[in-house]
Structures are given as C-alpha cells and as structure tokens.
Design a protein around this motif. Sequence first.
Motif, PDB file in Angstrom:
ATOM      1  N   HIS A  64       0.820  -1.217   0.000  1.00 37.15           N
ATOM      2  CA  HIS A  64       0.000   0.000   0.000  1.00 37.15           C
ATOM      3  C   HIS A  64       0.850   1.262   0.000  1.00 37.15           C
ATOM      4  O   HIS A  64       0.357   2.351   0.248  1.00 37.15           O
ATOM      5  N   ASN A 130      -5.671   5.555  -3.593  1.00 34.21           N
ATOM      6  CA  ASN A 130      -4.671   4.506  -3.399  1.00 34.21           C
ATOM      7  C   ASN A 130      -3.399   4.816  -4.177  1.00 34.21           C
ATOM      8  O   ASN A 130      -2.399   4.137  -4.029  1.00 34.21           O
ATOM      9  N   GLY A 156      -4.890   0.485   1.798  1.00 29.73           N
ATOM     10  CA  GLY A 156      -5.591   1.075   0.661  1.00 29.73           C
ATOM     11  C   GLY A 156      -7.065   0.712   0.684  1.00 29.73           C
ATOM     12  O   GLY A 156      -7.466  -0.263   1.312  1.00 29.73           O
TER      13      GLY A 156
END
Length: 236
Positions: A64, A130, A156
Amino acid sequence: MSIEVITFDLDNTLWDVDPALLRAEQAQRDWLLQHRPGAIERYDHKRLWEFKQSVWKRHPHLAHHVSQMRIQMLYELQVAAGYDEASAREGAELAFDVFLQERHQVVLYEEALGVLRSLSRRYTLGALTNGNADIYKTDAGEYFDFAFLAEDIGAGKPHPDMFHAALEQSGAEPGQIVHVGDNPEHDIQGARGVGMRTVWMNSQGEEWPGGERADREIDNLLQLPEAIASIVASRP
Ligand SMILES: [Mg+2]
C-alpha cells in the motif's frame, strides 16, 4: 441526517490517469538512461513490468506504499546493473522525483472544476486515493478540505481505515458522507462497508461486475450534483 461530506477517488474519477502515468514512466526512463546508463536499457515495457512484480513479491509490506515500492524498484534496477548502494539509493530518489513531477501533471476532466467549485459551496470535500497523486497540486486543490493517500494511512481502499480517516477528519457520521469513485471494489464496496452512501463514476461504460450496486451511477461528473440531490431526497 443530511449529506455533509463528499469524498472522491482521484484517478479515473476526476481525471484519466493513463496519460500522466505514461509521461511519468517515460520521464523516469529518460532520467535513468542519462544518469544511470545500463540500468534500464534491457527492460522493455513487458520486462520492466515483470521486474516490478518480482519486487512486489519480495516486499509485500510495501503493497500500500506505492511511492516506496517504486523507489525500491528503482534502487534494485540500479543494483542489478552494478551500481553501488549509495549511488543506487540516490538515483532511486532522483528518478522518483522526476516520475512524481510528471505524475502530478494530470488533466482534470473539463467539467470537473466547475462541478467541484459548486459542490464545495455546500459540502465538505475530501480525496481518498490509493495512488500517489496530490489533489493540492492540481487546480482543484482549493476546493478540497482534506486528502488521504493509502501510503499515509498504511492501507488502501477498500480497507476501512481509509474511510475511517475521512470520518475522523470530517467529524461526520457515515450516513452523512457520499463517496464517489470508479472502482467497484475499492470505492463502492469499501465505502458501503463502513456505511457511507456511494456514487459509481463509470466514464468508460463498464458492466457492473456483480454484487450490490452503488446508490447512484454516473458517466460524467456533470451528473454528480443531481445524483447527490437525489440521494438527499431519498433519505428517510
Ligand atoms: Mg480510481
């Protein structure tokens, strides 16, 4: 309870991300060709993608953290080409800076600014992405009250932490927030999972993949004010 906050996904919701990504990848390649000869010449698009995937596999904790992941990939490219650690670290940071500068040169959908300006008069606006785009580096920045990147949060979308960040920041209840995004899983399922209302931005005319649909669907941001108004009107 009325709607008080609208949160937006960014890439492919407020702009097409592909042109900026392509230019950013090219700028990164050009930097490496000039300053780290030998590091990227043997990687065409497909081989670079495979190299990236191997980096992702070896560093799952960076899943992430798209910026850190790219810096790691740039570092490993140079080490694999024989550069010492210090030059590879420095080169990774510099090539990433060049990438990010182009990555931020997004072109908002032409209707976006007017719609955001008008919504910002009535609603608190937030960004939840994201990716590593920065809404404050675009002309729409002045209309946004907050923005969270997955890499800041450590998770995310559809992870609830992203949506909880918006709840905490705005002080709103989940039912007072509408989230707008193009990704059925990340945006629609994710926001619905924490109790927010949802609008699916489907600019490409995709088929809904199945499962519970968003509260409203639009294919152009010009339809958003009316979609929000009809969500407000339909509330018990
Ligand atoms: Mg998106």
